[in-house]
Scaffold this motif. Structure first.
Motif, PDB file in Angstrom:
ATOM      1  N   GLU A 185       1.102  -1.136   0.209  1.00  0.00           N
ATOM      2  CA  GLU A 185      -0.397  -0.058  -0.096  1.00  0.00           C
ATOM      3  C   GLU A 185       0.695   1.391  -0.459  1.00  0.00           C
ATOM      4  O   GLU A 185       0.843   2.316  -0.398  1.00  0.00           O
ATOM      5  N   LYS A 233      -1.984   6.231   7.486  1.00  0.00           N
ATOM      6  CA  LYS A 233      -3.622   7.158   7.670  1.00  0.00           C
ATOM      7  C   LYS A 233      -4.279   7.341   9.491  1.00  0.00           C
ATOM      8  O   LYS A 233      -3.128   6.444  10.417  1.00  0.00           O
ATOM      9  N   GLN A 234      -4.508   8.447   9.120  1.00  0.00           N
ATOM     10  CA  GLN A 234      -5.218   8.808   9.529  1.00  0.00           C
ATOM     11  C   GLN A 234      -6.177   9.245  10.505  1.00  0.00           C
ATOM     12  O   GLN A 234      -6.782   9.232   9.083  1.00  0.00           O
ATOM     13  N   ILE A 277      -2.394  10.051   5.010  1.00  0.00           N
ATOM     14  CA  ILE A 277      -3.258   9.763   4.180  1.00  0.00           C
ATOM     15  C   ILE A 277      -4.891  10.089   5.319  1.00  0.00           C
ATOM     16  O   ILE A 277      -4.840   9.389   6.376  1.00  0.00           O
ATOM     17  N   ASN A 278      -5.586  11.253   5.609  1.00  0.00           N
ATOM     18  CA  ASN A 278      -6.759  11.812   6.286  1.00  0.00           C
ATOM     19  C   ASN A 278      -7.996  11.238   6.076  1.00  0.00           C
ATOM     20  O   ASN A 278      -8.343  11.793   4.294  1.00  0.00           O
ATOM     21  N   LYS A 279      -9.162  10.626   7.079  1.00  0.00           N
ATOM     22  CA  LYS A 279     -10.127  10.401   6.221  1.00  0.00           C
ATOM     23  C   LYS A 279     -10.569  11.772   6.427  1.00  0.00           C
ATOM     24  O   LYS A 279     -11.704  12.407   5.379  1.00  0.00           O
ATOM     25  N   ASP A 336      -9.300  10.845   2.296  1.00  0.00           N
ATOM     26  CA  ASP A 336      -9.600   9.676   1.810  1.00  0.00           C
ATOM     27  C   ASP A 336     -11.112   9.737   2.906  1.00  0.00           C
ATOM     28  O   ASP A 336     -12.055   8.870   2.773  1.00  0.00           O
TER      29      ASP A 336
END
Length: 693
Positions: A175, A213-214, A235-237, A251
């Motif tokens: 990934e 990712k966070q 990479i953030n939500k 994301d």
């Protein structure tokens, strides 16, 4: 590939030819920089069913490194190693502090601007001019702490601080690699260089292949973030950037007051007040007040106030007031000017430059106008047409202009039927007439460049009433008391001749000036759809040009004109009873005074190719000294009303021009002052002078 056994026998051949022979033997390709290898040097190598790794050892004697990627073997220089020395770690109530020095392992030189970071804790810092670093973070019981030092053109080094020895599996390594492949390019983009700090650019170059990712991040500006210097690796939500932010990707949802910059992909929803810049793929919706730019592809919707640019494929929808651009289109573009290298969709606009499409200039006559000029751009699947027409006559004059769309049904290499729909504004005393057409035209190619066409046309014309000397069929019957306009419908014809050609494949021209310009312009034109006449004025502007064919513009104008007929526009004769008044409303007379004002505007400029550009600006109109008004008469009573609205009018303008090498820029501009009756179209001659970077 390195384990493949090959057989070669080469004696005094060029190194480049030897590598090609070896690649052909092993059925793969070598990839390398021309500056890295001495391609013209002569080499000798002999191998009989030996592993490729041994053959390369004969050629290069361990001077280069090799990496396999798909069917390519990539040759690169052997990188020097880093070393961490004088390291120390302290812990105070779960707040850890790790310090040390980063050096070149071979020379012992202390290295400045090396990134030192903890992947697990998402903490990072850079070494100072003495190679010293201090990394602080807070965590619970980590078990093992690992820090890594990275620097461009060096191999990474990691150091473990152990409480108990354990083996950690990086199950998400694939990934990370995929995210790294999608992240290239943002730091090289003009907007990226302008808004990303030097420290963040160094950090991104040092650590190109690690991403985490966070769920959430918050930024004031790039670098002032909850993830600090590590924001470009996360990479953030959900991402909120008050002024602007620089992250690895989103994301979920990202909102920026001014701008958002994503190193990798953007998924689902991204919104910015000024611009969005995404280094990877946009999936979902991307909205910006000025411009959106994706360095890979778009799968969804790009919506911008001025400009959308995608360097890869657009599978979805691009909407911009000024300019849309894509490499490949498999969807729809809607904008003033659309540019595509290869299209399988539809571009709707004033001008569509489709590299696998065509353009056509047509001259035609119909039963209403005997001199029509049309410019068509697009593909046979879908195209747009710009129309200008006139009926040349002393007693039956009519002027019209407008847009159309169409599709060609191909009957063969020389015959096809065009199905088109047109909508035009017509003038028979004022510009309030509306003319719609649906046409079926049979085309035949006489030569590769010339065709003729003819066919029936269904017409629907909404007439406001023509004046003396104009089309008599559209004069209102006397007396006429209707509140709407009479509508005329008839079946007519159109026939003409066309010059056909195809767009040339563009030269890939990169605007790398990234400079400041100052300039001035002279403007001369005419009022549009109003009673005021010749428009004259001047403009002073400042322009910041970015690479990639974009520029930002700030300008101040002075405009002046005088109305026709001493300000009198026209009188409507109306007879009906308003329930609020007892007297019938009989006439409304419209007037406007001399017009002088200072438009202040800001916007964007986009180049299509090397010289041709399109620009869009918005702003306000200050110093307006003119007021339009109308007078209602009810019997003998007259009441005056303001016709311009209140407050400072908002304005927008679109322009097109050609930038010459000597600094001159001829073109045209259309401006509309919203909330007033004033709008104009004018010629614009500008001169700009480069003043610095």
């Amino acid at each position: 590939m390195l384990n493949k056994r090959i057989t070669v026998s080469l004696n005094h051949v060029r190194l480049a030819d030897a590598l090609k022979r070896i690649g052909d033997e092993g059925r793969f390709y070598f990839s390398y920089s021309g500056r890295l290898l001495p391609k013209d040097s002569l080499v000798t190598v002999t191998a009989e069913h030996q592993p490729l790794s041994m053959v390369l050892e004969q050629l290069f004697h361990g001077k280069y490194a090799f990496e396999e990627k798909r069917n390519y073997l990539i040759i690169s220089a052997v990188l020097p190693h880093l070393s961490l020395i004088n390291t120390d770690i302290t812990n105070n109530n779960n707040t850890y502090s790790i310090s040390g020095i980063v050096v070149d392992e071979l020379t012992g030189e202390r290295l400045m601007n090396a990134s030192v970071y903890s992947k697990e804790q998402l903490a990072a810092t850079l070494t100072d001019e003495h190679g010293y670093f201090k990394l602080k973070f807070r965590t619970g019981d980590p078990g093992m702490l690992t820090i890594t030092a990275s620097k461009l053109s060096y191999k990474d080094v990691s150091l473990n601080f152990l409480r108990s020895v354990s083996v950690v599996s990086r199950t998400r390594i694939q990934e990370y690699k995929e995210a790294a492949e999608n992240s290239k390019g943002v730091e090289r983009d003009a907007f990226g260089r302008f808004f990303i700090s030097a420290r963040q650019q160094i950090q991104s170059l040092n650590i190109p292949d690690f991403f985490a990712k966070q769920p959430f991040q918050f930024s004031l500006t790039p670098g002032l973030s909850t993830h600090g210097l590590f924001s470009s690796q996360v990479i953030n939500k959900f991402s909120v950037n008050i002024a602007g932010g620089y992250t690895a990707g989103v994301d979920g949802l990202e909102v920026g007051g001014l701008f958002n910059i994503n190193k990798g992909d953007s998924r689902y929803v991204q919104f910015a007040g000024v611009f969005n810049l995404v280094g990877g793929t946009v999936t979902g919706v991307q909205i910006a007040g000025v411009t959106n730019k994706a360095l890979d592809s778009v799968k969804g919707v790009q919506l911008a106030g001025f400009i959308n640019k995608t360097e890869g494929r657009v599978s979805g929808l691009q909407i911009a007031a000024l300019n849309n651009e894509a490499h490949k289109l498999k969807g729809i573009q809607i904008g003033l000017v659309n540019v595509v290298d290869s299209s399988e969709g539809a571009s709707i606009g004033l001008i569509n430059i489709i590299r696998n499409g065509f353009y056509k200039v047509s001259y035609s006559a119909s039963n209403l106008t005997n001199a029509n000029l049309s410019f068509t751009t697009g593909t046979h699947l879908f195209y747009s047409t710009l129309h200008i027409g006139s009926n040349i006559s002393r007693t039956e004059k009519l002027y019209a202009f407008g847009l159309g769309v169409g599709h060609d049904f191909m009957l063969g290499s020389k015959w096809y039927i065009s199905a088109t729909a047109d909508y035009q504004l017509a003038y028979t005393g004022n510009w309030d007439d509306r003319w719609a057409q649906a046409k079926l035209l049979l085309n035949t190619q006489l030569t590769d460049k010339i065709s003729v066409f003819a066919g029936p046309a269904y017409n629907k014309y909404s007439a406001t009433g023509s004046g003396p000397g104009y089309q008599t069929r559209f004069r209102k019957p006397e007396p006429y008391y209707g509140l709407g306009n009479p509508v005329h419908r008839w079946l007519g014809w159109e026939a003409g001749i066309a010059f056909n050609s195809v767009f040339k494949q563009p030269q890939k021209i990169n605007h790398h000036t990234e400079s400041w310009f100052l300039g001035g312009a002279a403007i001369a034109g005419t009022g549009f759809d109003t009673n005021y006449g010749l428009v004259t004025g001047g403009e002073l502007f400042a322009e910041r040009e970015f690479s990639g064919g974009l520029a930002a513009i700030l300008s101040v104008e002075y405009l002046n004109n005088s109305p026709r007929n001493n300000g009198f526009i026209h009188t409507d004769i109306i007879s009906y009873i308003n329930p609020v008044y007892s007297l019938p409303l009989t006439t409304i007379s419209y007037y406007n005074n001399n017009f002088k004002a200072l438009p202040i505007k800001a916007g964007m400029k986009a180049y299509s190719g090397k010289r041709l550009f399109f620009a869009g600006q918005i702003g306000v109109l200050v110093g307006l000294n003119s007021k339009a008004y109308y007078i209602e008469r009810r019997g003998g009573e007259a009441v005056t009303y303001n016709y311009d609205g209140d407050g400072i009018p908002f304005l927008y303008s679109v322009s097109m021009g050609y930038s010459l090498k000597n600094g001159l820029e001829p073109g045209w501009v259309f401006q509309d002052f919203v909330g007033t009756i004033y709008k104009h179209i004018a010629l614009r001659l500008a001169y700009r002078l480069k003043v610095g970077k």
